[in-house]
Motif scaffolding. Structure first.
Motif, short mmCIF file in Angstrom:
data_model
loop_
_atom_site.label_atom_id
_atom_site.label_comp_id
_atom_site.label_asym_id
_atom_site.label_seq_id
_atom_site.Cartn_x
_atom_site.Cartn_y
_atom_site.Cartn_z
N ALA A 259 0.74 -1.17 -0.05
CA ALA A 259 -0.11 -0.08 0.19
C ALA A 259 0.84 1.27 -0.10
O ALA A 259 0.45 2.20 -0.75
N GLY B 245 2.42 6.91 -4.49
CA GLY B 245 1.27 7.57 -4.19
C GLY B 245 1.13 8.07 -2.79
O GLY B 245 0.70 9.17 -2.80
N TYR C 141 4.86 1.36 -13.21
CA TYR C 141 5.40 1.86 -12.11
C TYR C 141 6.80 1.36 -11.83
O TYR C 141 7.57 2.00 -11.45
N SER D 102 -3.98 4.11 -3.53
CA SER D 102 -2.95 4.03 -2.42
C SER D 102 -3.20 2.82 -1.40
O SER D 102 -2.11 2.28 -1.03
N ILE E 131 2.57 -6.24 -6.68
CA ILE E 131 1.99 -6.21 -7.74
C ILE E 131 2.40 -7.22 -8.75
O ILE E 131 1.65 -8.15 -9.36
N1 PFF Z 1 -0.36 1.78 -3.10
C1 PFF Z 1 0.61 1.84 -4.01
C2 PFF Z 1 1.04 3.48 -4.17
O1 PFF Z 1 0.42 4.22 -3.42
O2 PFF Z 1 1.93 3.65 -4.73
C3 PFF Z 1 0.00 1.70 -5.25
C4 PFF Z 1 0.67 0.44 -6.17
C5 PFF Z 1 0.98 1.01 -7.32
C6 PFF Z 1 0.97 -0.63 -5.65
C7 PFF Z 1 1.79 -0.06 -7.97
C8 PFF Z 1 1.74 -1.37 -6.26
C9 PFF Z 1 2.06 -0.96 -7.48
F1 PFF Z 1 2.81 -1.82 -8.16
#
Ligand code: PFF
Length: 472
Positions: A22, A26, A105, A223, A332
């Protein structure tokens, strides 16, 4: 694969791994930027409401589906809905979405890692120049950083749930908390920090409009890593004796606390160096904030703590964001990995080899879509805008399909799977039956939450692809 499925070793192990997922870019950058634009304390209130009333129930539904079925998202929907059911599309989306989000990401994580290395090598002054970011992302160095980050990620994932994912989170999350706390304390001692605190905490309700409400919800949803199949997958590694409701609440609290602290670090830092800063000064996107605006801020610290001191602060910041990003990437990437293992019967190693190859190719396609390859830079045009390959991945998977996945899990859990949901949430949680949480989850998953997610989905599609604005 039900027999011998790996599990987190303890409740703490799960909490740290899920919080690791989490807490990401973000929280550390997206949240402070959105809060600044959205009226400070007013945004914080909205955000907290969305976490409690929308995100936690969705999180509980995802965790339940995973733990009940002991499967990856594809297997989970298939097992509960039956082979010919259209719900298998929801399962498929829950694996394709994280796969593609992992691609974009990964690109940002590679840049973060690159910036960290550049700062440690003494180049903070170069990074603080406005033209550097563009030069950096189009340099060949990025490919070297990509290989290093990919190897690091795969070493963690190859070691499995307990020895890889959980262990990495157990090391990196406490380190992240400490680094963040250290930076907050340092920043709050700077002159004028109080101006930033005021800007961040005092509510300005005049800034709250439909766009801000939408951004608070999207921010909270992203998030908490919802709609990405992550919590279905991690749910399948949670022991039956644990309360999923309590776990979801704890993860949401930890995640929100980190986001809140990130604001306490970034806004006072900005105001300490520019007491007259206002929202127009602050950049619109997380990427702009992280790679253009903040390096300038760190460089300006030179006058109070010297070049080395400024570089140390900047390096700590980028290391912190890197830890956050890598634990999110781990979670992820584990989704398609577990799907390959469960559905195709591959070993973890073979699954990862396949994934690394395909993900690697797509990541390279994103990396070169910032100017290196023309056909991928001006890839398509829709909604009156030219889009790069990277933009398309973000638009489709992050902006559009994420809320759709959330909508689908709510509808599935509540209309197709109600008894199992109740039963699973009651396991390891004697007080669940008859609790307020249960009553709220029952009602909201059936009505309020899917309606809101449907509106977000329709609005996004209209805006992104048809340049037609319903909200905002
Ligand atoms: N919770 C992550 C963040 O706030 O950046 C969201 C996320 C994005 C989790 C991408 C995993 C990921 F690969």
């Amino acid at each position: 694969m039900t027999e011998g499925r790996e599990q987190f070793s303890s409740r703490l192990g799960f909490i740290l791994a899920a919080t690791g997922s989490a807490v990401g870019i973000g929280n550390l950058v997206g949240f402070p930027v959105a809060a600044t634009k959205g009226g400070g304390g007013a945004f914080l209130l909205l955000y907290a409401m969305f976490v409690v009333f929308i995100c936690i129930p969705v999180m509980m539904a995802e965790l339940s589906l995973g733990r009940r079925t002991q499967k990856d998202p594809i297997g989970a929907y298939l097992k509960e809905a039956g082979a010919g059911s259209p719900w298998r599309i929801a399962g498929l989306l829950s694996v394709i979405t994280p796969f593609m989000i992992a691609v974009f990401y990964m690109v940002i994580t590679v840049w973060i890692f690159g910036y960290f290395i550049e700062i440690v090598s003494g180049n903070l002054d170069t990074l603080a120049k406005p033209e550097t970011f563009n030069v950096f992302i189009n340099s060949n160095k990025v490919f070297v950083y990509l290989v290093i980050v990919a190897v690091f990620l795969n070493v963690i994932l190859l070691s499995g749930v307990k020895n890889g994912i959980e262990r990495a989170a157990k090391i990196m999350m406490p380190a992240l908390f400490l680094l963040l706390l250290g930076l907050v304390i340092f920043v709050l001692t700077l002159d004028n920090a109080i101006l930033g605190l005021r800007y961040y905490l005092i509510p300005d309700f005049s800034k709250v409009d439909a766009v801000v409400v939408n951004s608070a919800l999207s921010q909270a949803f992203f998030s908490l890593s919802l709609g990405m199949g992550i919590l279905i997958t991690y749910g399948s590694y949670v022991d039956r004796g644990e309360s999923l409701a309590a776990n979801a609440k704890l993860v949401a609290m930890a995640d929100s606390a980190v986001a809140f602290f990130a604001g306490l670090m970034i806004l006072p830092a900005i105001f300490a160096l520019n007491p007259k800063a206002n929202t127009e000064d602050l950049t619109d996107s997380s990427v702009g904030m992280m790679f253009s605006y903040l390096p300038k801020i760190f460089m300006a610290l030179e006058s109070s703590v010297g070049y080395v001191g400024a570089s140390v602060v900047a390096a700590i910041f980028f290391l912190l964001v890197f830890f956050a990003a890598i634990t999110s990437l781990v979670s992820i990437t584990e989704v398609p990995t577990s799907s390959f293992i469960d559905t195709l019967g591959l070993s973890r190693k073979k699954a990862l080899i396949w994934l690394v190859s395909v993900m690697g190719l797509l990541t390279v396609a994103c990396i070169v879509s910032f100017g290196m390859v023309d056909g991928l830079t001006a890839f398509v045009e829709y909604g009156n805008m030219k889009k790069s390959f990277f933009d398309v991945v973000v638009d489709i998977f992050y902006d559009t399909i994420l809320p759709l996945n959330g909508l689908l899990i709510c509808l599935f859990a509540r209309y197709r799977w109600k008894n199992s949901l109740d039963d699973e949430l009651g396991r390891g949680d004697n007080g669940y039956e008859g609790s307020f949480t249960k009553r709220y989850v029952d009602i909201s998953l059936a009505t309020l939450i899917p309606i809101i997610l449907l509106l977000v989905f329709i609005n996004t599609v209209a805006q992104k692809y048809f340049a037609f604005t319903i909200i905002g």
